[in-house]
Design an enzyme around this catalytic site. Sequence first.
Site, PDB file in Angstrom:
ATOM      1  N   GLY A 113      66.523  -5.149 -86.858  1.00 57.31           N
ATOM      2  CA  GLY A 113      65.542  -5.282 -85.785  1.00 57.31           C
ATOM      3  C   GLY A 113      65.040  -6.712 -85.629  1.00 57.31           C
TER       4      GLY A 113
ATOM      5  CB  ILE B 200      69.942   4.428 -88.324  1.00 58.84           C
ATOM      6  CG1 ILE B 200      68.886   3.920 -87.331  1.00 58.84           C
ATOM      7  CG2 ILE B 200      69.303   5.212 -89.444  1.00 58.84           C
ATOM      8  CD1 ILE B 200      68.228   5.020 -86.525  1.00 58.84           C
ATOM      9  NE  ARG B 201      69.478  -1.347 -84.012  1.00 58.45           N
ATOM     10  CZ  ARG B 201      69.139  -2.531 -83.510  1.00 58.45           C
ATOM     11  NH1 ARG B 201      69.932  -3.135 -82.646  1.00 58.45           N
ATOM     12  NH2 ARG B 201      68.022  -3.126 -83.874  1.00 58.45           N
TER      13      ARG B 201
ATOM     14  CG  ASP C 190      67.602   8.502 -91.026  1.00 63.08           C
ATOM     15  OD1 ASP C 190      66.403   8.155 -91.063  1.00 63.08           O
ATOM     16  OD2 ASP C 190      68.028   9.397 -90.265  1.00 63.08           O
TER      17      ASP C 190
ATOM     18  CE1 TYR D 177      54.373   0.458 -83.758  1.00 56.81           C
ATOM     19  CE2 TYR D 177      52.429  -0.618 -82.873  1.00 56.81           C
ATOM     20  CZ  TYR D 177      53.587  -0.663 -83.623  1.00 56.81           C
ATOM     21  OH  TYR D 177      53.948  -1.841 -84.246  1.00 56.81           O
TER      22      TYR D 177
ATOM     23  CE  LYS E 245      53.366   0.147 -87.195  1.00 58.03           C
ATOM     24  NZ  LYS E 245      54.343  -0.047 -88.268  1.00 58.03           N
TER      25      LYS E 245
HETATM   26  P1  NAD Z   1      62.540  -3.253 -84.171  1.00 63.17           P
HETATM   27  O1  NAD Z   1      62.363  -2.102 -83.269  1.00 63.17           O
HETATM   28  O2  NAD Z   1      63.061  -4.519 -83.629  1.00 63.17           O
HETATM   29  O3  NAD Z   1      63.473  -2.838 -85.398  1.00 63.17           O
HETATM   30  C1  NAD Z   1      63.326  -1.613 -86.064  1.00 63.17           C
HETATM   31  C2  NAD Z   1      64.649  -1.260 -86.711  1.00 63.17           C
HETATM   32  O4  NAD Z   1      64.486   0.006 -87.347  1.00 63.17           O
HETATM   33  C3  NAD Z   1      65.809  -1.125 -85.704  1.00 63.17           C
HETATM   34  O5  NAD Z   1      66.887  -1.956 -86.073  1.00 63.17           O
HETATM   35  C4  NAD Z   1      66.182   0.363 -85.786  1.00 63.17           C
HETATM   36  O6  NAD Z   1      67.576   0.593 -85.669  1.00 63.17           O
HETATM   37  C5  NAD Z   1      65.690   0.723 -87.174  1.00 63.17           C
HETATM   38  N1  NAD Z   1      65.390   2.162 -87.334  1.00 63.17           N
HETATM   39  C6  NAD Z   1      64.873   3.015 -86.424  1.00 63.17           C
HETATM   40  N2  NAD Z   1      64.800   4.266 -86.957  1.00 63.17           N
HETATM   41  C7  NAD Z   1      65.255   4.169 -88.229  1.00 63.17           C
HETATM   42  C8  NAD Z   1      65.437   5.104 -89.275  1.00 63.17           C
HETATM   43  N3  NAD Z   1      65.134   6.403 -89.126  1.00 63.17           N
HETATM   44  N4  NAD Z   1      65.894   4.659 -90.469  1.00 63.17           N
HETATM   45  C9  NAD Z   1      66.233   3.353 -90.633  1.00 63.17           C
HETATM   46  N5  NAD Z   1      66.129   2.426 -89.657  1.00 63.17           N
HETATM   47  C10 NAD Z   1      65.642   2.833 -88.466  1.00 63.17           C
HETATM   48  O7  NAD Z   1      61.116  -3.475 -84.918  1.00 63.17           O
HETATM   49  P2  NAD Z   1      60.508  -4.827 -85.504  1.00 63.17           P
HETATM   50  O8  NAD Z   1      59.895  -5.559 -84.389  1.00 63.17           O
HETATM   51  O9  NAD Z   1      61.496  -5.504 -86.368  1.00 63.17           O
HETATM   52  O10 NAD Z   1      59.305  -4.217 -86.349  1.00 63.17           O
HETATM   53  C11 NAD Z   1      59.397  -3.918 -87.717  1.00 63.17           C
HETATM   54  C12 NAD Z   1      58.056  -3.415 -88.189  1.00 63.17           C
HETATM   55  O11 NAD Z   1      57.035  -4.379 -87.877  1.00 63.17           O
HETATM   56  C13 NAD Z   1      57.600  -2.101 -87.548  1.00 63.17           C
HETATM   57  O12 NAD Z   1      56.858  -1.352 -88.486  1.00 63.17           O
HETATM   58  C14 NAD Z   1      56.657  -2.562 -86.454  1.00 63.17           C
HETATM   59  O13 NAD Z   1      55.711  -1.586 -86.112  1.00 63.17           O
HETATM   60  C15 NAD Z   1      56.019  -3.754 -87.116  1.00 63.17           C
HETATM   61  N6  NAD Z   1      55.447  -4.673 -86.134  1.00 63.17           N
HETATM   62  C16 NAD Z   1      56.242  -5.355 -85.270  1.00 63.17           C
HETATM   63  C17 NAD Z   1      55.669  -6.187 -84.328  1.00 63.17           C
HETATM   64  C18 NAD Z   1      56.494  -6.946 -83.329  1.00 63.17           C
HETATM   65  O14 NAD Z   1      55.936  -7.556 -82.409  1.00 63.17           O
HETATM   66  N7  NAD Z   1      57.808  -6.966 -83.457  1.00 63.17           N
HETATM   67  C19 NAD Z   1      54.272  -6.334 -84.290  1.00 63.17           C
HETATM   68  C20 NAD Z   1      53.498  -5.593 -85.164  1.00 63.17           C
HETATM   69  C21 NAD Z   1      54.085  -4.785 -86.105  1.00 63.17           C
HETATM   70  N1  SER Z   2      54.540  -5.940 -80.744  1.00 65.69           N
HETATM   71  C1  SER Z   2      54.182  -4.636 -81.173  1.00 65.69           C
HETATM   72  C2  SER Z   2      54.247  -3.673 -80.053  1.00 65.69           C
HETATM   73  O1  SER Z   2      53.971  -4.089 -78.943  1.00 65.69           O
HETATM   74  C3  SER Z   2      52.784  -4.648 -81.754  1.00 65.69           C
HETATM   75  O2  SER Z   2      52.732  -3.799 -82.819  1.00 65.69           O
HETATM   76  O3  SER Z   2      54.534  -2.526 -80.269  1.00 65.69           O
END
Ligand code: NAD
Ligand code: SER
Length: 319
Positions: free
Chosen positions: A11, A35-36, A51, A140, A144
Amino acid sequence: MKRILVTGALGQIGAELVLALRERYEPDAVVASDIRIPTDRDPPGPFEYVDCTELRQVKEVVRKYDVDTIFHLAALLSAVAEGKPRVAWEVNMGGLYKVLEVARESHCAVFHPSSIGAFGPSTPRMSTPQDTIQRPTTMYGVTKVAGELLCDYYYHRFGVDTRGVRYPGLISYVAPPGGGTTDYAVEIFYDAIRNQRYTCFLKSDTCLDMMYMPDAIKAAIDLMEADPSRLEHRNAFNVAAANFTPDALAKEIQKHIPDFQMEYDVDPVRQDIADSWPDSIDDSAARSEWDWAPSYDLESMTRDMLENLAKKLKKEKRL
Ligand code: NAD
Ligand code: SER
């Protein structure tokens, strides 16, 4: 941290966290999982299909690689979670529960990111304190807050070394965002470079905290390496870096691309989510408990993002 597992590693955060961890520790000591399935564009290195909602799969990979630290990133982001609340509960809560259970049995430390989404409309909007009202109105946000509490529970009840931050919206050019409310702040750069125009799905004056990915990666690693005796909060620390509206970001991009034009076509679902989150959060607890300090503000992030994304898009065009 000697043997590290990253879930959700393909991700937006994982794509850069895995690289940073491999640079900092032994490259083979960092196992990416998702899972990708990785493509040619993903960095080489140990990878396993995991997963996170399948206890057996998490358990097996932790045993196989003798993992002592898990960066648990697998989750559904805010806009996707609002469209699939049941799946969001299963992945965000079910996955975290499985990871914590394996961590308890195998004595692993766990990093689990929370979000500004853990706050809601009754939270103080400006300079949101570390400890305050958390009554989010999105699935969401529910996952959290519950995740923060579950991580605290595993720390107090079982001694699992759980730590986390409340990330704001993250901006990066390596991997695309996964379906969040703050994705506009990434999409805008792609469209600015490709088309010199962007149609934004949030209103022009929607103020939110944002952070450039190098700071987000630094926060995760610094917190996991922090002296535990200094940590009073653990799950989860407010962390902030830049604070701006779509209009301010568009104006900053115009300094580099004068022809850039911004239009608005507001998506009511994502606007409602954004309106339920704080305008700005206070990260003084992170600053005092583990010396958190971001390196990028709006100006330096915009400059770096435009430069690196332009290089990446040019390279992709040539391939
Ligand atoms: P993303 O959506 O880019 O990546 C998530 C990854 O999880 C994907 O590659 C997906 O294939 C994988 N996934 C989904 N279901 C799954 C499963 N059952 N088992 C294993 N893998 C699985 O998310 P991200 O932006 O990298 O965020 C990661 C974490 O950080 C999350 O908890 C998110 O809530 C948190 N977060 C992200 C942001 C942001 O702006 N990106 C902000 C606040 C918090
Ligand atoms: N960037 C994230 C979202 O918009 C914040 O947790 O879901």
